[in-house]
Design a protein around this motif. Structure first.
Motif, PDB file in Angstrom:
ATOM      1  N   LEU A  33      -7.567  36.391  11.282  1.00  0.00           N
ATOM      2  CA  LEU A  33      -8.893  36.930  11.576  1.00  0.00           C
ATOM      3  C   LEU A  33      -9.329  37.931  10.512  1.00  0.00           C
ATOM      4  O   LEU A  33     -10.441  38.440  10.553  1.00  0.00           O
ATOM      5  N   GLY A  34      -8.437  38.211   9.574  1.00  0.00           N
ATOM      6  CA  GLY A  34      -8.774  39.097   8.473  1.00  0.00           C
ATOM      7  C   GLY A  34      -8.303  40.527   8.634  1.00  0.00           C
ATOM      8  O   GLY A  34      -8.704  41.403   7.879  1.00  0.00           O
ATOM      9  N   LEU A  35      -7.440  40.790   9.598  1.00  0.00           N
ATOM     10  CA  LEU A  35      -6.947  42.145   9.823  1.00  0.00           C
ATOM     11  C   LEU A  35      -5.934  42.519   8.742  1.00  0.00           C
ATOM     12  O   LEU A  35      -4.909  41.858   8.594  1.00  0.00           O
ATOM     13  N   SER A  36      -6.231  43.556   7.988  1.00  0.00           N
ATOM     14  CA  SER A  36      -5.325  44.022   6.935  1.00  0.00           C
ATOM     15  C   SER A  36      -4.298  44.986   7.527  1.00  0.00           C
ATOM     16  O   SER A  36      -4.411  45.400   8.681  1.00  0.00           O
ATOM     17  N   SER A  37      -3.318  45.367   6.727  1.00  0.00           N
ATOM     18  CA  SER A  37      -2.299  46.301   7.213  1.00  0.00           C
ATOM     19  C   SER A  37      -2.910  47.646   7.560  1.00  0.00           C
ATOM     20  O   SER A  37      -2.519  48.280   8.545  1.00  0.00           O
ATOM     21  N   MET A  38      -3.880  48.105   6.790  1.00  0.00           N
ATOM     22  CA  MET A  38      -4.546  49.375   7.090  1.00  0.00           C
ATOM     23  C   MET A  38      -5.354  49.259   8.387  1.00  0.00           C
ATOM     24  O   MET A  38      -5.376  50.187   9.199  1.00  0.00           O
ATOM     25  N   GLN A  39      -5.994  48.130   8.581  1.00  0.00           N
ATOM     26  CA  GLN A  39      -6.743  47.913   9.822  1.00  0.00           C
ATOM     27  C   GLN A  39      -5.801  47.825  11.016  1.00  0.00           C
ATOM     28  O   GLN A  39      -6.155  48.228  12.117  1.00  0.00           O
ATOM     29  N   LEU A  40      -4.598  47.321  10.791  1.00  0.00           N
ATOM     30  CA  LEU A  40      -3.607  47.267  11.868  1.00  0.00           C
ATOM     31  C   LEU A  40      -3.243  48.677  12.322  1.00  0.00           C
ATOM     32  O   LEU A  40      -3.125  48.939  13.517  1.00  0.00           O
ATOM     33  N   VAL A  41      -3.092  49.588  11.372  1.00  0.00           N
ATOM     34  CA  VAL A  41      -2.813  50.986  11.722  1.00  0.00           C
ATOM     35  C   VAL A  41      -3.972  51.546  12.544  1.00  0.00           C
ATOM     36  O   VAL A  41      -3.759  52.216  13.564  1.00  0.00           O
ATOM     37  N   ARG A  42      -5.189  51.251  12.132  1.00  0.00           N
ATOM     38  CA  ARG A  42      -6.364  51.700  12.884  1.00  0.00           C
ATOM     39  C   ARG A  42      -6.394  51.070  14.280  1.00  0.00           C
ATOM     40  O   ARG A  42      -6.774  51.726  15.255  1.00  0.00           O
TER      41      ARG A  42
END
Length: 84
Positions: A33-42
């Motif tokens: 879905l395009g979730l990056s590692s930084m977005q995962l932290v968020r």
């Protein structure tokens, strides 16, 4: 989609700039879905804040955050443990 999964889907949609969390497949891989590692932290911090939970260290793994469904199941399990 249950209430927890809908809330997780809404957060994922916001973080990935996807419109309409209701259109997210709860079993779709978050990475797809395009979730990056930084977005995962968020995602983790938003979920912890919204649901007033803390993910235990043993839940911080790829399986927990593989999809909206797996993440929502982990949230429900943590909430259930906290109540019980």
């Amino acid at each position: 989609m249950d209430e927890t999964a809908a809330a997780v889907a809404e957060i994922v949609a916001e973080l990935t700039n996807l419109t309409g969390s209701g259109s997210l497949d709860p079993d779709a891989e978050l990475v797809e879905l395009g979730l990056s590692s930084m977005q995962l932290v968020r995602l983790v911090t938003r979920i912890e804040s919204q649901f007033s939970i803390t993910f235990p260290s043993d839940a911080m793994n790829a399986e927990t955050f593989a999809s909206v469904a797996s993440t929502a199941a982990a949230v429900d399990a943590i909430r259930h443990r906290a109540q019980g």
